[in-house]
Design an enzyme around this catalytic site. Structure first.
Site, PDB file in Angstrom:
ATOM      1  N   ASN A   8       0.874  -1.166   0.000  1.00  0.00           N
ATOM      2  CA  ASN A   8       0.000   0.000   0.000  1.00  0.00           C
ATOM      3  C   ASN A   8       0.913   1.219   0.000  1.00  0.00           C
ATOM      4  O   ASN A   8       1.560   1.500   1.008  1.00  0.00           O
ATOM      5  CB  ASN A   8      -0.907   0.005   1.227  1.00  0.00           C
ATOM      6  N   ALA A  10       0.430   4.209   0.389  1.00  0.00           N
ATOM      7  CA  ALA A  10       0.075   5.219   1.382  1.00  0.00           C
ATOM      8  C   ALA A  10       0.595   4.875   2.779  1.00  0.00           C
ATOM      9  O   ALA A  10       0.494   5.679   3.693  1.00  0.00           O
ATOM     10  CB  ALA A  10      -1.437   5.408   1.422  1.00  0.00           C
ATOM     11  N   CYS A  11       1.169   3.698   2.933  1.00  0.00           N
ATOM     12  CA  CYS A  11       1.625   3.194   4.235  1.00  0.00           C
ATOM     13  C   CYS A  11       3.146   3.324   4.345  1.00  0.00           C
ATOM     14  O   CYS A  11       3.880   2.773   3.527  1.00  0.00           O
ATOM     15  CB  CYS A  11       1.207   1.735   4.382  1.00  0.00           C
ATOM     16  N   GLY A  12       3.611   4.037   5.379  1.00  0.00           N
ATOM     17  CA  GLY A  12       5.047   4.210   5.587  1.00  0.00           C
ATOM     18  C   GLY A  12       5.772   2.896   5.804  1.00  0.00           C
ATOM     19  O   GLY A  12       6.886   2.702   5.290  1.00  0.00           O
ATOM     20  N   ARG A  15       6.145   1.328   2.444  1.00  0.00           N
ATOM     21  CA  ARG A  15       7.164   2.023   1.642  1.00  0.00           C
ATOM     22  C   ARG A  15       8.571   1.671   2.119  1.00  0.00           C
ATOM     23  O   ARG A  15       9.474   1.431   1.309  1.00  0.00           O
ATOM     24  CB  ARG A  15       6.955   3.537   1.686  1.00  0.00           C
TER      25      ARG A  15
END
Length: 134
Positions: A8, A10-12, A15
């Protein structure tokens, strides 16, 4: 070696995990599971690889977990999988699959033991250093 990450962007944590994989020299297959959810068969397979029950893979934060009453022990494994299929955001992430096995990379450095090549040291988005120091 083939590496797949259920990601995802949007997820740190997701990432950071993806960056660690790339820092090891691998270019993984990236599956943005909110856009392209795994099939039911693949989700069941992932649960087996992770050695997890469906309730262990459920994500609570930022999901309809509470509204759906998923903390209630009345739900069967099949029903929990049905909820994850209907609401992929309930699938916790990132899930990484390599030849060494599968891992729910929370925290992201859990992926390091599943990669073919060492990463050495790695600085996460928040500045935290993981891996070798000095």
């Amino acid at each position: 070696m083939t590496v797949t990450i259920y990601h995802n962007p949007a997820c740190g944590t997701s990432r950071n995990t993806l960056a660690m994989i790339r820092a090891s020299g691998e270019e993984p297959e990236v599956v943005e599971y909110l856009k392209t959810p795994p099939s039911r068969e693949r989700l069941v397979e992932l649960l087996g690889l992770l050695k997890m029950a469906p309730c262990e893979l459920l994500r609570e934060k930022g999901t309809p977990y509470a509204e759906l009453g998923l903390s209630d022990p009345k739900w069967s494994d099949d029903e929990l999988i049905d909820f994850m299929m209907a609401h992929p955001i309930l699938i916790n992430r990132p899930i990484v699959v390599t030849e060494k096995g599968a891992v729910l990379a929370r925290p992201s450095e859990k992926v390091l033991g599943f990669l073919a090549n060492s990463v050495g040291s790695f600085t996460k988005e928040d500045g935290e250093l993981v891996g070798k120091r000095g």
